[in-house]
Design a protein around this motif. Sequence first.
Motif: not given
Length: 123
Positions: A82-92
């Motif tokens: 929740n509350g995703l941020k640009i810095e959460d961009t990644a391969v998970y």
Amino acid sequence: VQLQASGGGLVQAGDSLRLSCVASGRTFSTLHMGWFRQAPGKEREFTATISRGGSTYYTDSVKGRFTISRDNAKNTVYLQMNGLKIEDTAVYYCAASSGLAGLVVPVSRYDYWGQGTQLTVSS
């Protein structure tokens, strides 16, 4: 153990998304599970873990926003974001540990890895 992650995509900042990871090949309930992420040009980093007993632990940057859970009947671990941020961009990546100790953080202590699912957060 085979792990199949899914649920990634392109979202906007502030949105929510849930990742799933289905395990096969071993009794899921005996495994400690984790989620990691890897941004371009960076090392793979710990995100969250859930022990086979259901205890959880998160990296500081996602505490209060991400929730890891598991459904042993479905052999699945989830990561609600929740509350995703640009810095959460990644391969998970999801991962499984067959060791005795739970709340596993280091990459090296995980025995099995999924293929990764891309999350892109735009502004």
